[in-house]
Design a protein around this motif. Sequence first.
Motif, PDB file in Angstrom:
ATOM      1  N   TYR B  72       0.815  -1.218   0.000  1.00  6.63           N
ATOM      2  CA  TYR B  72       0.000   0.000   0.000  1.00  6.63           C
ATOM      3  C   TYR B  72       0.850   1.271   0.000  1.00  6.63           C
ATOM      4  O   TYR B  72       0.457   2.286  -0.564  1.00  6.63           O
ATOM      5  CB  TYR B  72      -0.980  -0.013   1.176  1.00  6.63           C
ATOM      6  N   VAL B  73       2.024   1.201   0.626  1.00  4.82           N
ATOM      7  CA  VAL B  73       2.931   2.357   0.583  1.00  4.82           C
ATOM      8  C   VAL B  73       3.350   2.633  -0.860  1.00  4.82           C
ATOM      9  O   VAL B  73       3.329   3.783  -1.320  1.00  4.82           O
ATOM     10  CB  VAL B  73       4.177   2.116   1.476  1.00  4.82           C
ATOM     11  N   LEU B  74       3.703   1.582  -1.592  1.00  3.29           N
ATOM     12  CA  LEU B  74       4.137   1.773  -2.986  1.00  3.29           C
ATOM     13  C   LEU B  74       2.982   2.298  -3.845  1.00  3.29           C
ATOM     14  O   LEU B  74       3.177   3.163  -4.703  1.00  3.29           O
ATOM     15  CB  LEU B  74       4.693   0.467  -3.557  1.00  3.29           C
ATOM     16  N   LEU B  75       1.778   1.780  -3.596  1.00  3.88           N
ATOM     17  CA  LEU B  75       0.629   2.242  -4.387  1.00  3.88           C
ATOM     18  C   LEU B  75       0.294   3.700  -4.080  1.00  3.88           C
ATOM     19  O   LEU B  75      -0.058   4.474  -4.979  1.00  3.88           O
ATOM     20  CB  LEU B  75      -0.588   1.344  -4.139  1.00  3.88           C
ATOM     21  N   LEU B  76       0.387   4.088  -2.827  1.00  2.00           N
ATOM     22  CA  LEU B  76       0.104   5.490  -2.495  1.00  2.00           C
ATOM     23  C   LEU B  76       1.206   6.407  -3.030  1.00  2.00           C
ATOM     24  O   LEU B  76       0.930   7.493  -3.554  1.00  2.00           O
ATOM     25  CB  LEU B  76      -0.060   5.657  -0.975  1.00  2.00           C
ATOM     26  N   ALA B  77       2.459   5.961  -2.921  1.00  3.23           N
ATOM     27  CA  ALA B  77       3.562   6.759  -3.465  1.00  3.23           C
ATOM     28  C   ALA B  77       3.380   6.978  -4.967  1.00  3.23           C
ATOM     29  O   ALA B  77       3.658   8.054  -5.503  1.00  3.23           O
ATOM     30  CB  ALA B  77       4.898   6.071  -3.187  1.00  3.23           C
ATOM     31  N   LYS B  78       2.858   5.945  -5.633  1.00  3.83           N
ATOM     32  CA  LYS B  78       2.643   6.029  -7.082  1.00  3.83           C
ATOM     33  C   LYS B  78       1.581   7.070  -7.437  1.00  3.83           C
ATOM     34  O   LYS B  78       1.689   7.735  -8.480  1.00  3.83           O
ATOM     35  CB  LYS B  78       2.229   4.647  -7.608  1.00  3.83           C
ATOM     36  N   VAL B  79       0.566   7.197  -6.608  1.00  2.00           N
ATOM     37  CA  VAL B  79      -0.476   8.202  -6.848  1.00  2.00           C
ATOM     38  C   VAL B  79       0.139   9.584  -7.037  1.00  2.00           C
ATOM     39  O   VAL B  79      -0.302  10.370  -7.875  1.00  2.00           O
ATOM     40  CB  VAL B  79      -1.479   8.257  -5.669  1.00  2.00           C
ATOM     41  N   TYR B  80       1.167   9.864  -6.220  1.00  2.00           N
ATOM     42  CA  TYR B  80       1.799  11.192  -6.265  1.00  2.00           C
ATOM     43  C   TYR B  80       3.099  11.172  -7.072  1.00  2.00           C
ATOM     44  O   TYR B  80       3.837  12.161  -7.066  1.00  2.00           O
ATOM     45  CB  TYR B  80       2.076  11.674  -4.842  1.00  2.00           C
ATOM     46  N   ASP B  81       3.372  10.047  -7.716  1.00  2.00           N
ATOM     47  CA  ASP B  81       4.620   9.904  -8.472  1.00  2.00           C
ATOM     48  C   ASP B  81       5.862  10.218  -7.657  1.00  2.00           C
ATOM     49  O   ASP B  81       6.820  10.809  -8.159  1.00  2.00           O
ATOM     50  CB  ASP B  81       4.589  10.771  -9.736  1.00  2.00           C
ATOM     51  N   PHE B  82       5.834   9.814  -6.376  1.00  3.90           N
ATOM     52  CA  PHE B  82       7.034   9.970  -5.555  1.00  3.90           C
ATOM     53  C   PHE B  82       8.065   8.927  -5.960  1.00  3.90           C
ATOM     54  O   PHE B  82       7.722   7.772  -6.219  1.00  3.90           O
ATOM     55  CB  PHE B  82       6.726   9.738  -4.067  1.00  3.90           C
ATOM     56  N   ASN B  83       9.336   9.354  -6.003  1.00  2.17           N
ATOM     57  CA  ASN B  83      10.429   8.405  -6.152  1.00  2.17           C
ATOM     58  C   ASN B  83      10.831   7.951  -4.749  1.00  2.17           C
ATOM     59  O   ASN B  83      11.281   8.754  -3.923  1.00  2.17           O
ATOM     60  CB  ASN B  83      11.602   9.087  -6.880  1.00  2.17           C
ATOM     61  N   ILE B  84      10.645   6.655  -4.507  1.00  3.04           N
ATOM     62  CA  ILE B  84      10.860   6.097  -3.164  1.00  3.04           C
ATOM     63  C   ILE B  84      12.259   6.412  -2.625  1.00  3.04           C
ATOM     64  O   ILE B  84      12.410   6.842  -1.473  1.00  3.04           O
ATOM     65  CB  ILE B  84      10.652   4.565  -3.208  1.00  3.04           C
ATOM     66  N   ALA B  85      13.254   6.189  -3.450  1.00  2.00           N
ATOM     67  CA  ALA B  85      14.624   6.442  -2.980  1.00  2.00           C
ATOM     68  C   ALA B  85      14.797   7.915  -2.610  1.00  2.00           C
ATOM     69  O   ALA B  85      15.371   8.247  -1.566  1.00  2.00           O
ATOM     70  CB  ALA B  85      15.629   6.035  -4.050  1.00  2.00           C
ATOM     71  N   ASP B  86      14.273   8.782  -3.445  1.00  2.00           N
ATOM     72  CA  ASP B  86      14.408  10.220  -3.162  1.00  2.00           C
ATOM     73  C   ASP B  86      13.740  10.622  -1.851  1.00  2.00           C
ATOM     74  O   ASP B  86      14.315  11.355  -1.045  1.00  2.00           O
ATOM     75  CB  ASP B  86      13.787  11.049  -4.305  1.00  2.00           C
ATOM     76  N   ILE B  87      12.513  10.141  -1.641  1.00  2.00           N
ATOM     77  CA  ILE B  87      11.814  10.615  -0.443  1.00  2.00           C
ATOM     78  C   ILE B  87      12.478  10.099   0.836  1.00  2.00           C
ATOM     79  O   ILE B  87      12.546  10.812   1.826  1.00  2.00           O
ATOM     80  CB  ILE B  87      10.287  10.294  -0.461  1.00  2.00           C
ATOM     81  N   VAL B  88      13.001   8.862   0.779  1.00  4.83           N
ATOM     82  CA  VAL B  88      13.670   8.354   1.985  1.00  4.83           C
ATOM     83  C   VAL B  88      14.972   9.108   2.236  1.00  4.83           C
ATOM     84  O   VAL B  88      15.258   9.518   3.372  1.00  4.83           O
ATOM     85  CB  VAL B  88      13.914   6.833   1.884  1.00  4.83           C
ATOM     86  N   LEU B  89      15.737   9.337   1.180  1.00  5.29           N
ATOM     87  CA  LEU B  89      17.011  10.045   1.363  1.00  5.29           C
ATOM     88  C   LEU B  89      16.791  11.494   1.801  1.00  5.29           C
ATOM     89  O   LEU B  89      17.530  12.019   2.642  1.00  5.29           O
ATOM     90  CB  LEU B  89      17.839   9.982   0.077  1.00  5.29           C
ATOM     91  N   GLU B  90      15.761  12.125   1.259  1.00  2.00           N
ATOM     92  CA  GLU B  90      15.419  13.479   1.719  1.00  2.00           C
ATOM     93  C   GLU B  90      15.086  13.500   3.204  1.00  2.00           C
ATOM     94  O   GLU B  90      15.463  14.411   3.933  1.00  2.00           O
ATOM     95  CB  GLU B  90      14.182  14.000   0.963  1.00  2.00           C
ATOM     96  N   LYS B  91      14.345  12.478   3.624  1.00  2.00           N
ATOM     97  CA  LYS B  91      13.923  12.447   5.029  1.00  2.00           C
ATOM     98  C   LYS B  91      15.121  12.190   5.951  1.00  2.00           C
ATOM     99  O   LYS B  91      15.204  12.768   7.032  1.00  2.00           O
ATOM    100  CB  LYS B  91      12.844  11.372   5.233  1.00  2.00           C
ATOM    101  N   ILE B  92      16.040  11.337   5.492  1.00  2.48           N
ATOM    102  CA  ILE B  92      17.258  11.118   6.294  1.00  2.48           C
ATOM    103  C   ILE B  92      17.998  12.437   6.482  1.00  2.48           C
ATOM    104  O   ILE B  92      18.434  12.775   7.591  1.00  2.48           O
ATOM    105  CB  ILE B  92      18.182  10.075   5.611  1.00  2.48           C
ATOM    106  N   LYS B  93      18.090  13.202   5.395  1.00  3.37           N
ATOM    107  CA  LYS B  93      18.784  14.487   5.469  1.00  3.37           C
ATOM    108  C   LYS B  93      18.078  15.435   6.448  1.00  3.37           C
ATOM    109  O   LYS B  93      18.713  16.089   7.275  1.00  3.37           O
ATOM    110  CB  LYS B  93      18.805  15.101   4.056  1.00  3.37           C
ATOM    111  N   LYS B  94      16.769  15.486   6.347  1.00  2.00           N
ATOM    112  CA  LYS B  94      15.982  16.357   7.231  1.00  2.00           C
ATOM    113  C   LYS B  94      16.114  15.921   8.699  1.00  2.00           C
ATOM    114  O   LYS B  94      16.260  16.739   9.596  1.00  2.00           O
ATOM    115  CB  LYS B  94      14.517  16.310   6.787  1.00  2.00           C
TER     116      LYS B  94
END
Lengths: 114, 114, 114, 114
Positions: B72-94
């Motif tokens: 469900y995480v992948l399906l919801l991420a797809k709705v918004y066209d999030f790149n999984i690797a990008d969002i996780v790495l951004e969050k690590i930085k934050k």
Amino acid sequence: MSGITSNDIEKLTNALQQFRDERDWAQFHNPKDLALAISIEASELLELFLWKDAASADISKIREELADILAYVLLLAKVYDFNIADIVLEKIKKNAEKYPIDKAKGSSRKYNEL
Amino acid sequence: MSGITSNDIEKLTNALQQFRDERDWAQFHNPKDLALAISIEASELLELFLWKDAASADISKIREELADILAYVLLLAKVYDFNIADIVLEKIKKNAEKYPIDKAKGSSRKYNEL
Amino acid sequence: MSGITSNDIEKLTNALQQFRDERDWAQFHNPKDLALAISIEASELLELFLWKDAASADISKIREELADILAYVLLLAKVYDFNIADIVLEKIKKNAEKYPIDKAKGSSRKYNEL
Amino acid sequence: MSGITSNDIEKLTNALQQFRDERDWAQFHNPKDLALAISIEASELLELFLWKDAASADISKIREELADILAYVLLLAKVYDFNIADIVLEKIKKNAEKYPIDKAKGSSRKYNEL
């Protein structure tokens, strides 16, 4: 089983472990508390939709909460050395049996009510 | 930002979408209900640890529940066209800014209590 | 069925409804969103125990989160005109059948695994 | 503070404790696991609304899940000897300060966004 390698996911998991280890947090990350963390982050995602329809939710916050969920999912999967691609593909296969197309098509019912 | 491609994750997401579309379930998968689904699956994972310590939890069920959450995480991420690797790495930085190593090391406190 | 009147609970529910109506919030309080709210508040309670054992949790915050959960439970029960005492006593009776003393005593297993 | 006695709630709590003690379950009911149980039951309630609007949810199941949540809420409150009426009324008072009528009226925003 999948022909899918998990290089990307391994790199993400490594980055998460490095972040954790720099802060000496492995001591807190037993599987039970990681499961709590996943549930808590999932609930923070849910809160972005509370009292409103999906179109009114804040997409930049959805982005962050999804990342938080994923981070703990990857860390918990790593505890058991699960291969992410394998476990998802296995579950799709299993769900295909629980939800055969001819019965499940167009229905939102649970498998035990089909 | 990451040098990480997401081929694996895209393949998983494609497999999940194919499973969904064969059953004509996209009609149910609005983002709010996908957020509910993630939270519900996270809670099913949590239930595997209820009244017991982590070592007593059923690993094959943990495997399945983690897969459900991820799906469900992948399906919801797809709705918004999030790149999984990008969002996780951004969050690590934050999070690295919210939890600087010198303050956060060895502490389980939230950033606003450090 | 119970010999229990619910005067106290009715007074609490009335106070919650008055608080809500003064703010014109009934428009947001459809049952689905109330269920989200209960789950979100339950997760905020859970967060008070994250990464720690029960003895380290902040009791004054537990007090507040339990109140939040209860508030939404009472408001949702009111939507369906449930009598709180009745529904709890009915569930105890039902659970007594699912968990007969001789089978369930001292066991943390779910009824379908007894 | 309230003029509300809690006789009803005490009777319910006593019934729940008796049910628990007949099964020798107090050993499992530490506060952390009770918080997990509340969250898990809240999620089972939420599942009754998944993929559907509120009007399509099964009211008899809502009745049962609300009872389950309440049962664990009352048991956890008892651990700390909280008076249910007091904690709810205290929270209403506190929320009245966080959400003053003139600012909060008709708005679904959180207090920190008002």
